[in-house]
Design an enzyme around this catalytic site. Sequence first.
Site, PDB file in Angstrom:
ATOM      1  N   ASP A  79      82.092 -26.446  -6.480  1.00 25.78           N
ATOM      2  CA  ASP A  79      83.496 -26.318  -6.832  1.00 25.78           C
ATOM      3  C   ASP A  79      84.102 -25.200  -5.987  1.00 25.78           C
ATOM      4  OD1 ASP A  79      85.842 -26.609  -8.625  1.00 25.78           O
ATOM      5  OD2 ASP A  79      84.359 -27.470  -9.989  1.00 25.78           O
ATOM      6  N   HIS A 132      85.167 -32.309 -17.120  1.00 29.07           N
ATOM      7  CA  HIS A 132      85.144 -31.156 -18.024  1.00 29.07           C
ATOM      8  C   HIS A 132      86.515 -30.810 -18.594  1.00 29.07           C
ATOM      9  CE1 HIS A 132      86.365 -29.819 -14.125  1.00 29.07           C
ATOM     10  NE2 HIS A 132      86.775 -28.679 -14.635  1.00 29.07           N
ATOM     11  N   ASP A 133      87.563 -31.439 -18.099  1.00 29.88           N
ATOM     12  CA  ASP A 133      88.916 -31.170 -18.612  1.00 29.88           C
ATOM     13  C   ASP A 133      89.469 -32.318 -19.452  1.00 29.88           C
ATOM     14  OD1 ASP A 133      89.071 -28.740 -17.229  1.00 29.88           O
ATOM     15  OD2 ASP A 133      89.913 -29.685 -15.449  1.00 29.88           O
ATOM     16  N   GLU A 182      91.350 -31.747  -6.313  1.00 27.39           N
ATOM     17  CA  GLU A 182      91.904 -32.025  -7.644  1.00 27.39           C
ATOM     18  C   GLU A 182      93.414 -32.046  -7.448  1.00 27.39           C
ATOM     19  OE1 GLU A 182      91.836 -30.250 -12.179  1.00 27.39           O
ATOM     20  OE2 GLU A 182      92.138 -28.929 -10.490  1.00 27.39           O
ATOM     21  N   ASP A 237      89.518 -27.171  -6.540  1.00 28.25           N
ATOM     22  CA  ASP A 237      90.284 -26.921  -7.757  1.00 28.25           C
ATOM     23  C   ASP A 237      91.783 -26.759  -7.466  1.00 28.25           C
ATOM     24  OD1 ASP A 237      89.895 -26.213 -10.664  1.00 28.25           O
ATOM     25  OD2 ASP A 237      90.944 -24.401 -10.012  1.00 28.25           O
TER      26      ASP A 237
HETATM   27  C1  NOJ Z   1      91.190 -27.104 -13.042  1.00 29.13           C
HETATM   28  C2  NOJ Z   1      89.810 -27.023 -13.605  1.00 29.13           C
HETATM   29  O1  NOJ Z   1      89.233 -28.297 -13.623  1.00 29.13           O
HETATM   30  C3  NOJ Z   1      89.935 -26.409 -14.970  1.00 29.13           C
HETATM   31  O2  NOJ Z   1      88.751 -26.483 -15.706  1.00 29.13           O
HETATM   32  C4  NOJ Z   1      90.416 -24.995 -14.796  1.00 29.13           C
HETATM   33  O3  NOJ Z   1      90.662 -24.448 -16.071  1.00 29.13           O
HETATM   34  C5  NOJ Z   1      91.692 -24.922 -13.974  1.00 29.13           C
HETATM   35  N1  NOJ Z   1      91.669 -25.786 -12.837  1.00 29.13           N
HETATM   36  C6  NOJ Z   1      91.918 -23.524 -13.476  1.00 29.13           C
HETATM   37  O4  NOJ Z   1      90.972 -23.207 -12.499  1.00 29.13           O
END
Ligand code: NOJ
Length: 566
Positions: free
Chosen positions: A102, A333-334, A258, A204
């Site tokens: 990441d 994970h989100d 992302e 990210d």
């Molecule tokens: C996206 C990430 O996937 C997430 O888990 C994170 O909280 C935010 N970006 C901030 O880095």
Amino acid sequence: MKKSLERQWWKEGIVYQIYPRSFQDTTGDGVGDIRGIIQRLDYIKNLGVDIIWLNPIYKSPNDDNGYDISDYQNIMEEFGTMEDFDLMLSEMKKLGLRMVMDLVVNHCSDEHQWFVESKKSRENPYRDYFHWWPAENGTPPERWSFFDVASNAWKYEKETDAYYLHYFSQKQPDLKWENPKVRQEIYDMMTFWFDKGIDGFRMDVIPFISKDISFPELPKEYNGEFIPYYANGPKLHEYLREMNQKVLSKYDIMTVGEAIGVSVDRALDFVDDDRKELNMFFHFDLLALDREEGETFKMRSDQWKLTEFKEIHSKWDAVFAEKGWGSMFLNNHDFPRSVSRWGNDSTAHWYNSATMLHTFLLSMKGTPYFYYGEEIGMTNVRFNNIEDYKDINTINRYKSIVDNGGDVKAFIENEKDASRDNARTPMQWSVAANAGFTTGKPWIKVNENYKEGINVDSQISDKSSVLNYFRRMVDVRKQNLVLIYGDYQLLLKDNEEIYAYTRTLDEDRCLVLLSFSTKKISITLDELNFETAKLLISNDEDHAVRVKKDAVFSIKPYQAMIYKLS
Ligand code: NOJ
């Protein structure tokens, strides 16, 4: 030849995402670690996947579970050491697995040395590594923040009488990409990891890195919407091209951004090969499907429709039909767990819907990304009490609701479906205590349904388990190039129960039939030729009679089938 047909390992590979905190603990401290990942590499290899993406494992005070990095070239103590990392990488290589890390460079941690220095004085050499707004200029123009209790992205610092910018939590100050020194530090750091032999980066919130540093009031066209504004910085593509030229182009690696805030019309600006920026990205349209309009974390009050789901995927497929390349994912994970969100995790439908979703991801065009536990059908945990939630996102939104006298009960109900912690519970390995994840107290509660068959041990020996279906379906994708590179064509566009499409590559053609319904459904497909049709896979035993002469299919609840038509 179409650009999108050019063969590449990162187009043909299947990605397995690991949230290291929750994967396997070997020390008994309740937190997963690198040695735990090493222990499970054979398992991962046997799934048939090719690439492992690790969520951040760098040194971090863990305000946002590693997305707040205090040292980019060191390992988080809870996870292990650099020696452990090197061993993990070499063990992966031995098995022919690739590793993607990441890259979190929109922001770092307020405990990073750069920020510690930066806030010391206005003259400090690191001052210009971050965005500071001197207080004598008045209150800075409004900027919204994720994870901030007051949603304010500016935090005032007394020492230097100035505000700093943090799009995420107060402990995640945004780095100033406009400063060439910052960019060079980042490129050097990336080079350090590539030279160790990693195979790529997941980037990210990459569209947020470039900002209009005059910090104007939000331009009218954005109409109060911060995310698309944040994702449209003036120098974004200049920076990505520079990064590509200075670092990425020197290695045989993959990149996946992302792409929060990026819509179809801008997609190719990032991933058109000729532009030399990124290989692929994650769009956010699916995330929005079951959320209120313009709200990232609030569940929509009515049910999402299958036609909407199809439209999103068809629209994105079309973008990359000639150029560029897409990525396919249903959770991470989100996001909450895919079977609970897009399938149906009730006892009656869990098996079919989990395997139907595997069939979907592995039969679409675009690199498929699976999230640990998805292969065994892990479900949302649905915590009832705020004390069980560990995610800063839930905790700080809860605080803000309490501060504003909002409806706390409704908030918890919402989080049962929406929270990120749904996807962060420990990997369910066996029926041993804590699902075999740890001998200590897990950092977040384990989902109790590990005792009811949702664990690796029970499924590995059961031929008809979700896990073994996953492996079979991986095989089907690998044996049929048409499922990787073939053109996608949607059938039955308006059907709210069945998702049907073909994939065609030269002479090869497959038909994919997926039910998103709890009922038995009949459909007719007379436009296709079934004369030589052969069933490649089905998640339901009783499939032999599916194809009749007139091509009428009777499809069971959440059934999935793939036919090779020619
Ligand atoms: C996206 C990430 O996937 C997430 O888990 C994170 O909280 C935010 N970006 C901030 O880095």
